[in-house]
Design an enzyme around this catalytic site. Structure first.
Site, mmCIF file in Angstrom:
data_model
loop_
_atom_site.group_PDB
_atom_site.id
_atom_site.type_symbol
_atom_site.label_atom_id
_atom_site.label_comp_id
_atom_site.label_asym_id
_atom_site.label_seq_id
_atom_site.Cartn_x
_atom_site.Cartn_y
_atom_site.Cartn_z
ATOM 1 N N ASP A 21 19.031 35.977 28.463
ATOM 2 C CA ASP A 21 18.350 36.583 29.607
ATOM 3 C C ASP A 21 18.722 38.061 29.683
ATOM 4 O O ASP A 21 19.896 38.402 29.830
ATOM 5 C CB ASP A 21 18.786 35.837 30.877
ATOM 6 N N ASN A 23 17.094 40.321 31.900
ATOM 7 C CA ASN A 23 16.792 40.980 33.180
ATOM 8 C C ASN A 23 17.292 40.199 34.397
ATOM 9 O O ASN A 23 16.842 40.408 35.509
ATOM 10 C CB ASN A 23 15.293 41.285 33.302
ATOM 11 N N ASP A 25 17.218 36.976 35.590
ATOM 12 C CA ASP A 25 16.563 35.980 36.449
ATOM 13 C C ASP A 25 16.842 34.540 35.985
ATOM 14 O O ASP A 25 16.219 33.597 36.460
ATOM 15 C CB ASP A 25 15.046 36.228 36.517
ATOM 16 N N ASP A 29 14.521 36.049 27.605
ATOM 17 C CA ASP A 29 13.342 36.907 27.509
ATOM 18 C C ASP A 29 13.463 37.874 26.326
ATOM 19 O O ASP A 29 14.475 37.865 25.616
ATOM 20 C CB ASP A 29 13.153 37.689 28.814
ATOM 21 N N ASP A 98 4.414 31.794 16.528
ATOM 22 C CA ASP A 98 3.925 30.428 16.576
ATOM 23 C C ASP A 98 2.435 30.504 16.893
ATOM 24 O O ASP A 98 2.033 31.204 17.815
ATOM 25 C CB ASP A 98 4.655 29.664 17.696
ATOM 26 N N ASP A 200 1.485 25.410 14.581
ATOM 27 C CA ASP A 200 1.857 24.206 15.321
ATOM 28 C C ASP A 200 0.917 23.037 15.013
ATOM 29 O O ASP A 200 -0.304 23.200 15.044
ATOM 30 C CB ASP A 200 1.774 24.540 16.818
ATOM 31 N N GLU A 254 3.353 23.221 10.586
ATOM 32 C CA GLU A 254 4.050 22.014 11.053
ATOM 33 C C GLU A 254 3.132 20.816 10.814
ATOM 34 O O GLU A 254 1.951 20.852 11.168
ATOM 35 C CB GLU A 254 4.375 22.125 12.546
ATOM 36 N N HIS A 326 13.531 23.276 18.067
ATOM 37 C CA HIS A 326 13.421 23.007 19.501
ATOM 38 C C HIS A 326 12.903 21.595 19.803
ATOM 39 O O HIS A 326 12.776 21.228 20.965
ATOM 40 C CB HIS A 326 12.482 24.037 20.116
ATOM 41 N N ASP A 327 12.554 20.824 18.765
ATOM 42 C CA ASP A 327 11.995 19.497 18.977
ATOM 43 C C ASP A 327 12.971 18.357 18.685
ATOM 44 O O ASP A 327 12.588 17.193 18.772
ATOM 45 C CB ASP A 327 10.768 19.292 18.073
HETATM 46 C C1 GLC Z 1 4.753 20.822 18.137
HETATM 47 C C2 GLC Z 1 5.793 21.653 18.822
HETATM 48 C C3 GLC Z 1 6.238 20.922 20.039
HETATM 49 C C4 GLC Z 1 5.050 20.750 20.948
HETATM 50 C C5 GLC Z 1 3.899 20.055 20.235
HETATM 51 C C6 GLC Z 1 2.618 20.191 20.986
HETATM 52 O O1 GLC Z 1 5.244 19.627 17.673
HETATM 53 O O2 GLC Z 1 6.832 21.965 17.953
HETATM 54 O O3 GLC Z 1 7.276 21.590 20.696
HETATM 55 O O4 GLC Z 1 5.420 20.030 22.071
HETATM 56 O O5 GLC Z 1 3.667 20.621 18.963
HETATM 57 O O6 GLC Z 1 2.170 21.521 20.956
HETATM 58 CA CA CA Z 2 14.848 36.916 32.158
#
Ligand code: GLC
Ligand code: CA
Length: 560
Positions: A21, A23, A25, A29, A98, A200, A254, A326-327
């Site tokens: 972060d 700024n 909040d 960012d 992405d 994606d 992906e 992140h998944d």
């Molecule tokens: C991909 C992304 C995931 C998202 C999904 C739908 O698998 O990595 O985070 O929820 O697509 O967009």
């Molecule tokens: Ca922020």
């Protein structure tokens, strides 16, 4: 255009909301990213992949986009993005975006128009169908995130298709206008200077004509009709021909539910549709098909899958190497050991990133962040978690067990704020972070690891440097040894007279290692080692728990 540089780079993934972060909040960012560019550079990576940073109502934290050519206000604006891009380029760091075009947000202008009337010019941007008789939905498809894949829209008395959440209506890629829009989005970012895309769920964009009923499953019924739809190759080739080929950039797609056979089709040849693919096979070595059916981690399963991908793509396609993003929950908590956190973190990194392919490292992975346990369902914020909980309850699983399963398997484990220091809120923000910081930040943080030469962070730096300096680790073939062992992952890479031997223990105990035929460790150079000392015996060595070593051999003049 020759873009083969994508084979030599390594990529750092930023999921902005939890990165830093800038700024005050409580939300990560682009100001935070700007602050940390020197840190990213110091890792030795060559590119950043930004998970979506476009305007989004956050039904799926950015993967529901309401405007493709702007920046989410929570993260900054186009000016700060351009600054980040520019500063990254000054440091020789590429930036990839992405690209989420299987679906938009239902708050995207196109969808708002599309819902208005059947003769709206945007109607065919999405997939609308009449219900079947008796008030039944157009077919039996289930979404990945929210039960039924169809949502009724009273304005026009029709349903729209959403493979993911309700707020993520699927685009109709069969409409040439939609494909033109996609190309324009790509051009917008490429013209600004970005260096490529992570696309994606890109292999889902073509749906089978007539949208036939699917084989019934607890989620994603119908997937066989769009997993690799009839026009997928055609559309991806069109994007390549009309846009990608005109820029010095690369694309990584992906592709859930695709096999190594598909990967060859997608990633080989001059006119390949994708430069590499984010596959999933290797991410279920501790579960049965879906993440929630948890099993003990099986190294043999992992090796079998990874070995296949290595062999099959060699000199044909190219691998994207990853064990975190992140998944998925944090890898040390899954395939490694929280007790042997640093050790198993090093072994996992070595095992994965010394293979053939482009490394993708997820924020926090380089310091060994682990899963964090929530004591109430109330703390969770993600649509997939809610869905998992709903599905588990359908099977009458008690609430306590549901919480346990979610704590172990939720992707929110990977979305806790990055632990920068032992200070307030892990140094992520002065304000209360949007998601609880993992309480182990006092032990696991960047600041502490900077000072420790044996830290995981510094190991990652050495690893990436070794990879970069040795073409054998980039272009070499892959031969596995002791493939039946459930405790050792050992393979070699060979290229132009050089060979690398990669040895990774996955054992909590000491492990006797016998050198495979054709190698003598005394003749090799130890180019990477997880421990400061790496003693040898005549026939091999004794590996400490989760120890990892990489030896380099030069056979150029020996004729071997
Ligand atoms: C991909 C992304 C995931 C998202 C999904 C739908 O698998 O990595 O985070 O929820 O697509 O967009
Ligand atoms: Ca922020």
């Amino acid at each position: 255009m020759d873009n083969s540089w994508f084979k030599e780079i390594s990529v750092y993934q930023i999921w902005c909301r939890s990165f830093k972060d800038g700024n005050g909040d409580g939300i990560g960012d682009l100001y935070g990213v700007l602050e940390k560019l020197d840190y990213i550079k110091s890792l030795g990576v060559d590119a950043i992949w930004f998970s979506p940073i476009y305007p989004s109502p956050n039904a799926d934290y950015g993967y529901d986009i309401s405007d493709y050519t702007d920046i989410n206000k929570e993260f900054g604006d186009l000016d700060i993005f351009k600054k980040v891009l520019n500063e990254a380029h000054k440091r020789d760091i590429k930036v990839i975006m992405d690209l989420v075009v299987n679906h938009t947000s239902d708050e995207h202008r196109w969808f708002k128009e599309s819902s208005r009337s059947k003769d709206n010019p945007y109607r065919d941007y999405y997939i609308w169908r009449k219900g079947r008789t008796g008030g039944r939905r157009p077919n039996n498809w289930l979404s990945v995130f929210e039960g039924n894949a169809w949502e009724y829209s009273p304005e026009t008395d029709e349903y729209y298709l959403h493979i993911f959440a309700k707020k993520q209506p699927d685009l109709n890629m069969d409409n040439p206008k939609v494909r033109e829009e996609v190309k324009n989005i790509m051009r917008f970012w490429l013209d600004m200077g970005v260096d490529g895309f992570r696309e994606d769920v890109i292999t889902f964009i073509s749906k089978k004509e007539g949208l036939p009923n699917g084989f019934p499953l607890p989620v994603a019924t119908g997937i066989e009709h769009y997993r690799k739809g009839p026009h997928i190759h055609e559309y991806l080739r069109e994007f390549r021909r009309d846009v990608i080929n005109k820029y010095d950039c690369f694309v990584v797609g992906e592709s859930p539910m695709t096999s190594w056979r598909d990967a060859v089709e997608f990633t080989s040849g001059e006119d390949r549709e994708l430069d590499m693919m984010i596959s999933f096979d290797h991410m279920s070595a501790d579960c049965f098909i879906v993440d929630t059916l948890v099993l003990p981690f099986s190294l043999r399963k992992l090796k079998r899958v990874m070995g296949h991908w290595q062999h099959i793509l060699h000199e044909k396609g190219w691998n994207a190497l990853y064990i975190e993003n992140h998944d998925h929950p944090r890898i040390i908590s899954r395939y490694g050991s929280e007790k042997y956190r640093t050790e198993s973190g090093k072994s996992l990194a070595t095992m994965c990133f010394m293979q053939s392919g482009t490394p993708f490292i997820y924020q926090g992975q380089e310091i060994g962040m682990t899963n964090s346990s929530q004591d109430s369902m109330m703390n969770f914020k993600d649509v997939q978690t809610f869905n998992t909980s709903r599905v588990l309850k359908q099977f009458h699983i008690p609430e306590k067990t549901v919480l346990k399963i979610i704590n172990r398997t939720s992707r929110e484990n990977a979305r806790t704020p990055v632990q920068w220091s032992a200070g307030k809120n892990a140094g992520f923000s002065d304000a209360e972070p949007w998601f609880p910081v993992n309480p182990n930040y006092t032990d696991i943080n960047v600041e502490a690891q900077e000072k420790d030469p044996q830290s995981l962070l510094n190991y990652y730096r050495r690893l990436l440097k070794v990879r970069k300096e040795n073409p054998v680790l980039i272009y070499g073939d892959f031969t596995e040894y002791y493939h039946l062992s459930g405790r050792l992952f050992c393979y070699s890479r060979s290229y132009k007279g050089k060979r690398a031997l990669v040895i990774c223990s996955f054992s909590k105990r000491e492990l006797r290692f016998k050198t495979p035929k054709g190698f003598d460790l005394h003749e090799g150079e130890l180019v990477l080692s997880s421990l400061p000392e790496a003693p040898l015996t005549t026939s091999g060595c004794v590996l400490k728990p989760y120890e990892a070593r990489v030896y380099l051999f030069d056979f150029t003049n020996t004729g071997k």
